[in-house]
Design a protein around this motif. Structure first.
Motif, short mmCIF file in Angstrom:
data_model
loop_
_atom_site.label_atom_id
_atom_site.label_comp_id
_atom_site.label_asym_id
_atom_site.label_seq_id
_atom_site.Cartn_x
_atom_site.Cartn_y
_atom_site.Cartn_z
N ALA A 1 0.83 -1.20 0.00
CA ALA A 1 0.00 0.00 0.00
C ALA A 1 0.87 1.25 0.00
CB ALA A 1 -0.94 -0.01 1.20
N CYS A 2 1.90 1.26 0.83
CA CYS A 2 2.80 2.42 0.87
C CYS A 2 3.46 2.64 -0.49
CB CYS A 2 3.85 2.23 1.95
SG CYS A 2 3.18 2.26 3.63
N ALA A 3 3.87 1.56 -1.13
CA ALA A 3 4.48 1.67 -2.46
C ALA A 3 3.48 2.23 -3.47
CB ALA A 3 5.00 0.31 -2.92
N LEU A 4 2.23 1.81 -3.38
CA LEU A 4 1.19 2.31 -4.28
C LEU A 4 1.01 3.81 -4.08
CD1 LEU A 4 -1.25 2.08 -6.23
CD2 LEU A 4 -2.63 1.50 -4.21
N TYR A 5 0.87 4.25 -2.84
CA TYR A 5 0.68 5.68 -2.58
C TYR A 5 1.85 6.48 -3.12
CZ TYR A 5 -2.72 3.72 0.70
OH TYR A 5 -3.73 3.01 1.26
#
Length: 84
Positions: free
Chosen positions: A55-59
């Protein structure tokens, strides 16, 4: 999604495990951004946990940057924002 003045706060972003890796999360966030722009929302922010690496990578891929905490949510240890 919660609106605080000219800021949109994402309260929950979730994709079912069997749908992950197919661009659903990216499409969902891009749609939210478009709706926010139409409403005149100036920026988005969200809190998450570092252990949610995907999720952090997506954001970060979508242009969110890490910021100082903006709430005291006990389930968050990482905060992001994006100017629209």
């Amino acid at each position: 999604m919660r609106f605080v003045g000219a800021v949109g706060e994402l309260t929950k972003v979730f994709t079912l495990p069997e749908r992950r890796g197919r661009g659903v999360g990216s499409a969902l966030l891009r749609h939210v951004e478009a709706v926010c722009r139409e409403r005149g929302t100036m920026s988005l922010r969200l809190g998450t946990r570092a252990e949610l690496a995907e999720a952090c990578a997506l954001y970060e891929r979508l242009g969110f940057v890490r910021v100082a905490p903006f709430n005291d949510d006990p389930y968050s240890d990482r905060w992001y924002a994006k100017v629209l």
